[in-house]
Design a protein around this motif. Structure first.
Motif: not given
Length: 263
Positions: A84-90, A110-123, A143-146
């Motif tokens: 949904m975040v990705r769709a919003f960012r369009e 998984g924290v690392a996978a979540f943060l990578k995808d959340a950042k890429a999605a636009g969170v 999260a701060l590091a990402s």
């Protein structure tokens, strides 16, 4: 500059308070929820808090609990919330999105996978209500590091001894919970909240946004006037739950936003 920092800088330049809205991702279904989220900036929302449905939402009152149950029944998941975040960012690359929820779905993914995808999605930020500062190594610091802000809640029971620990790794803004209890509880009184906001602002340069119990434009105006802005969640979720159309819910939200912005 992050989207959250840029938004607050723009609001300061305009001499306005922030209006933050909360909605539950996937309530009452994915398509309706996405339509609502896409319409929030046009209704005057400065920052969108997007709830992640969870089976044991201990900090939420009945209105948001029920919204989460409706979303889960429709198959809403953490992954679909990121979709949904990705769709919003369009269509919107400027409005900050803060995901609000609980640690279990993130831990399970998984924290690392979540943060990578959340950042890429636009969170832009996270509010995870069941991770205290003592657990900052779990999610806050990664999260701060990402590059994702970790927004902490302060409450009426956060005394002067506890406050520095709460603020230590907080970024983006501080969310002040104006009343003791769950979401959607009694309306806050500005006269009671103002000294607490001042106490927090004396300890941090971050904006302080006040939430819980705000339901009307007048209340939004009064609370925003003594802080850097306000959050409305349960009142908006309840409008949607009552069967109102997305257009009607957005009109209701716009009235609240005008209240906050007139402070």
């Amino acid at each position: 500059m992050s989207r959250i920092a840029a938004k607050f800088a723009a609001l300061r330049a305009e001499g306005r308070r922030a209006f933050v809205s909360y909605v539950m991702a996937g309530d009452p279904d994915y398509a309706t929820s996405l339509d609502l989220v896409r319409g929030l900036p046009g209704a005057g929302v400065d920052i969108v808090e997007l709830g992640v449905p969870f089976t044991d939402p201990m900090a939420d009152g009945p209105t948001i609990q029920q919204a989460g149950q409706r979303a889960l029944a429709q198959g809403m998941t953490l992954d679909r919330t990121l979709d949904m975040v990705r769709a919003f960012r369009e269509g919107d690359d400027t409005t900050p999105i803060v995901m609000m929820g609980y640690y279990n779905p993130i831990y399970s993914r998984g924290v690392a996978a979540f943060l990578k995808d959340a950042k890429a999605a636009g969170v832009d930020g996270l509010i995870v209500v069941d991770l205290p500062p003592e657990e900052d190594d779990e999610l806050c610091l990664p999260a701060l590091a990402s590059g994702i802000d970790f927004i902490r809640l302060a409450t009426p029971t956060t005394d002067d001894a506890r406050l520095p620990r709460v603020l230590q790794n907080t970024s983006g803004f501080v969310y002040y919970v104006s009343i003791t209890g769950i979401t959607g509880a009694a309306a806050p009184e500005a006269a009671d909240v103002a000294p607490e906001v001042a106490r927090i602002k004396a300890a941090t340069d971050l904006p302080v946004i006040v939430g819980f119990g705000i339901r009307t434009p007048d209340s939004a105006r009064a609370i925003a006037a003594i802080a850097d802005g306000c959050v409305v969640g349960s009142a908006i979720v309840a409008e949607l739950a009552s069967g109102k159309s997305v257009a009607d819910v957005l009109a209701f939200t716009a009235d609240l936003a005008r209240g906050a912005h007139s402070a």
